[in-house]
Scaffold this active site. Structure first.
Site, PDB file in Angstrom:
ATOM      1  N   CYS A 152       0.776  -0.138  -7.542  1.00 42.21           N
ATOM      2  CA  CYS A 152      -0.009   1.085  -7.721  1.00 42.21           C
ATOM      3  C   CYS A 152      -1.510   0.830  -7.620  1.00 42.21           C
ATOM      4  CB  CYS A 152       0.331   1.725  -9.063  1.00 42.21           C
ATOM      5  SG  CYS A 152       2.023   2.362  -9.161  1.00 42.21           S
ATOM      6  N   CYS A 164       4.300   1.378  -2.109  1.00 47.04           N
ATOM      7  CA  CYS A 164       5.104   2.253  -2.975  1.00 47.04           C
ATOM      8  C   CYS A 164       6.579   1.895  -2.814  1.00 47.04           C
ATOM      9  CB  CYS A 164       4.846   3.715  -2.609  1.00 47.04           C
ATOM     10  SG  CYS A 164       5.448   4.907  -3.825  1.00 47.04           S
ATOM     11  N   GLU A 182      12.646   3.203  16.597  1.00 46.25           N
ATOM     12  CA  GLU A 182      13.104   4.047  15.503  1.00 46.25           C
ATOM     13  C   GLU A 182      14.612   3.934  15.307  1.00 46.25           C
ATOM     14  OE1 GLU A 182      11.380   5.440  13.314  1.00 46.25           O
ATOM     15  OE2 GLU A 182       9.423   5.173  14.243  1.00 46.25           O
ATOM     16  N   CYS A 213      -1.601  10.927  -7.411  1.00 37.91           N
ATOM     17  CA  CYS A 213      -0.189  10.689  -7.699  1.00 37.91           C
ATOM     18  C   CYS A 213       0.187  11.206  -9.081  1.00 37.91           C
ATOM     19  CB  CYS A 213       0.110   9.195  -7.598  1.00 37.91           C
ATOM     20  SG  CYS A 213       1.833   8.774  -7.936  1.00 37.91           S
ATOM     21  N   CYS A 242      -2.716   1.280  -4.130  1.00 35.13           N
ATOM     22  CA  CYS A 242      -2.323   2.512  -3.451  1.00 35.13           C
ATOM     23  C   CYS A 242      -3.546   3.368  -3.143  1.00 35.13           C
ATOM     24  CB  CYS A 242      -1.340   3.299  -4.317  1.00 35.13           C
ATOM     25  SG  CYS A 242      -0.824   4.863  -3.568  1.00 35.13           S
TER      26      CYS A 242
END
Length: 546
Positions: A294, A287, A131, A303, A297
Site C-alpha cells: 500500500c 495491489c 492476452e 482508496c 500505491c
C-alpha cells in the site's frame, strides 16, 4: 495530537457527512445470452458512455458524465460510497495511475510490439496473442511461449496457414489448450472472411472472433486501436474492489456489472490502452492478493479500503469514538449488496485484504487413470508409443501414453491396460508390465491421479506399423511433441525407474528427485526478467491473472 491522528480525524469527519439517497428502481433482467448479444449488436456503434455498465438509478455518478442503461439491469441499489464522487476524483485517479505506470511499468515483449508496430492488424494480432496466453497463466511462464509464437507466426496469415498439430505442439505445457485452437480459428476467420483485417471495436471483436470475450475484446480495442473502453480482469477487479471498498463476491452478477461500470468510467479517453495496462499492472505488482504494498500505491489516497484500515486503527487506539460508518454506507436502502457480507464481517488482521471476499471455490472432482509408457528399441534409440486424444473435451488433440480408467483391483487394471496397449501395438508380454508409481495433476476442474506403468520390449521384433492416431517417437521427439504437462510428469516417473537414471520409489504429485534439483524454466525466466523489480506474489484469473 499526532499528525497521523489529526489526518485521520479529518478523514473521519468527512466520511461521516450525509450522502445522497439512493434510488431503488427495478428493471427486468435480460432473458438470455442471445438477448444480450442482440442488444450489444444494436448498440455497437454507440459512443461509450463514461458510466457505461453502471446502474442507471445510482445518483452517485460524477456530475457531467452521461449515464447509459445496463445490458443486464439488476434489482439492487448502489450507494454512492462505492462510486467516485465527481469528475475531479476520476481525473485524479487517472493522472496518478498513469504517472506511476510511466515510471514503473515492466518491459514486456508484447508491450514493445504494441508500441513499435505501425500496422494496425499486426499490432492487434500481437495484443490478441498475449492476452489469450496470459489468461490463467503467470507472466513469467508466458514470456518464452509468446516470443516463440511470434517468431514462428508473426502475422495472422502465418498462423492461419499453420496446422492444428503445430499449434498444439507450440502450446504444449501452457495449459488450457483450447485457447490455442480458438486463437487459430480466429486468425483463419480474419484471413478468410474479413479480408485479413481485424475488427476495430470491442463490440465487433467480441461478436466476430471465436473465443474472444468481453475482456479480451476490450484489451485489444483499447491497446491496439485506442478505443476508450474499460476492461476488468482479476487484477483490475481486485484494485477496484479495494479502491471503492467493495467486499462482495466479484464473480456475482451485481458486483461484476458494477466493476465493469467503474472501469468504463475511469478509463482515460486520451490513453485508454495505457490506462488499462496500468490498472492490470497495479494489481499484479502492488495491489496483490496477499501482502499488498500500500505504501507504494499511487492511488492510496483515493482508496476506501485503506481509509477503512486507518479508521479501524484509530478506533482500536481509542482516538475516535463511535462506530465506523462503512456498514451504513446505504442507510436508506437496507443492507448494501456491495459491502462486506454480514456473514463475513471486517477482520482486523486482514487490513485491505478484506476486500474483496470471494465465494469458496468448488473443489475439483477426483478421477483416476492408469497409463503406460511402452518402449521398444529403434534405429535412432529407444522409442515410446503415443496415442492422440479426441478432438474435443479435455486436452483435445494432444498426444498421451495409452491410458484407461482406473479399475477396482490390480488384476483388472493390468488386464484393461494390456488390452489397450495391444489395441495399438499388437500382442505384448503381460509379465513385463510394471507398476512404477503415481502422478497427481490438477486441471481447472479435475484432480486426476495417474497410476504409472512401464513396459519395455526387449529382444522382440520392433513394431513398425501402428493404427491411425498412434505413433512411435524417440525421447527427443517426445519433449517437443504436443503433449501435456501431466504426460511429461508421467514420463519423468518412468525415466526415474530405468537403469542408469536417477532412481526413485513410488511417489505422488511430482516426478523424480533429480527433476527437482533445477528450478523450472518459468521460474528461471521470472528470476532473471524481474531481478530489478519488486518481488510479488504469483497472480491468480479470473483469475487468473494471470
Amino acid at each position: 495530537m499526532t499528525p497521523l491522528v489529526s489526518r485521520l480525524s479529518r478523514l473521519w469527519a468527512i466520511m461521516r457527512k450525509p450522502r445522497a439517497a439512493v434510488g431503488s428502481g427495478h428493471r427486468k433482467q435480460a432473458a438470455s445470452q442471445e438477448g444480450r448479444q442482440k442488444h450489444a449488436k444494436n448498440n455497437s456503434q454507440a459512443k461509450p458512455s463514461a458510466c457505461d455498465g453502471m446502474i442507471a438509478e445510482c445518483p452517485g455518478a460524477p456530475a457531467g458524465l452521461a449515464r447509459q442503461p445496463e445490458e443486464v439491469v439488476l434489482q439492487a441499489s448502489v450507494s454512492s460510497y462505492h462510486l467516485f464522487r465527481d469528475v475531479a476524483e476520476v481525473t485524479a485517479f487517472r493522472g496518478s495511475l498513469l504517472s506511476w505506470y510511466d515510471q514503473e511499468k515492466r518491459d514486456l515483449p508484447w508491450r514493445r510490439r504494441a508500441e513499435d508496430e505501425m500496422d494496425l492488424d499486426r499490432r492487434a494480432y500481437a495484443v490478441w496473442v498475449s492476452e489469450v496466453m496470459l489468461q490463467q497463466t503467470q507472466v513469467a511462464t508466458v514470456i518464452n511461449y509468446y516470443t516463440g509464437w511470434m517468431q514462428k507466426w508473426p502475422t495472422l496469415q502465418d498462423l492461419a496457414s499453420a496446422s492444428l498439430e503445430e499449434v498444439n505442439q507450440l502450446w504444449a505445457g501452457l495449459g488450457y489448450y483450447s485457447r490455442g485452437r480458438r486463437l487459430q480459428e480466429g486468425a483463419r476467420k480474419v484471413v478468410e472472411e474479413l479480408g485479413g483485417h481485424m475488427p476495430r471495436t470491442a463490440e465487433t471483436l467480441q461478436q466476430l472472433l471465436p473465443g474472444v470475450g468481453r475482456y479480451t475484446a476490450g484489451a485489444i480495442a483499447s491497446i491496439a486501436f485506442g478505443q476508450a473502453t474499460g476492461v476488468v480482469d482479476g487484477n483490475v477487479a481486485r484494485v477496484l474492489c479495494r479502491v471503492r471498498a467493495i467486499g462482495a463476491d466479484p464473480s456475482s452478477t451485481l458486483v461484476s456489472q458494477q466493476l465493469w461500470g467503474l472501469a468504463q468510467q475511469l478509463v482515460d479517453p486520451a490513453r485508454p490502452g495505457d490506462f488499462n495496462q496500468a490498472a492490470m499492472e497495479l494489481g499484479a505488482t502492488v495491489c496483490t492478493p496477499q501482502r499488498p504494498l500500500c505504501s507504494q500505491c499511487p492511488v492510496e489516497s483515493l482508496c476506501r479500503a485503506r481509509q477503512r484500515v486507518e479508521q479501524e486503527q484509530l478506533l482500536a487506539s481509542g482516538s475516535l469514538s463511535g462506530s465506523p460508518d462503512v456498514e451504513e454506507c446505504a442507510p436508506n436502502t437496507g443492507q448494501c449488496h456491495l459491502c462486506l457480507p454480514p456473514s463475513e464481517p471486517w477482520d482486523q488482521t486482514l487490513g485491505v485484504v478484506n476486500f474483496p471476499r470471494k465465494a469458496s471455490r468448488k473443489p475439483p472432482r477426483e478421477e483416476s487413470s492408469a497409463t503406460c509408457v511402452l518402449e521398444q528399441p529403434g534405429a535412432l534409440g529407444a522409442q515410446i508409443l503415443l496415442v492422440q486424444r479426441p478432438n474435443s473435451g479435455l486436452l483435445a488433440g494432444l498426444w498421451e501414453f495409452p491410458s484407461v480408467t482406473w479399475e477396482p483391483s490390480e488384476q483388472l487394471q493390468r488386464k484393461a491396460l494390456l488390452q489397450e496397449l495391444q489395441r495399438w501395438a499388437g500382442p505384448l508380454p503381460a509379465t513385463h508390465l510394471r507398476h512404477l508409481g503415481e502422478v497427481v495433476h490438477t486441471f481447472s476442474h479435475i484432480k486426476l491421479t495417474y497410476q504409472v506403468y512401464g513396459l519395455a520390449l526387449e529382444g522382440q521384433t520392433p513394431v513398425t506399423t501402428v493404427p491411425p492416431g498412434a505413433r512411435w517417437l524417440t525421447q527427443e521427439e517426445f519433449h517437443t511433441a504436443a503433449v501435456s504437462t501431466a504426460m511429461k510428469k508421467v514420463f519423468r516417473v518412468y525415466q526415474g525407474q530405468q537403469p542408469g537414471t536417477c532412481m526413485g520409489s513410488k511417489r505422488s504429485q511430482v516426478s523424480s528427485p533429480c527433476s527437482r534439483k533445477k528450478p523450472r524454466m518459468g521460474q528461471q525466466v521470472l528470476d532473471n526478467f524481474f531481478r530489478s523489480h519488486i518481488s510479488t506474489d504469483a497472480h491468480s484469473l479470473n483469475s487468473a491473472a494471470q
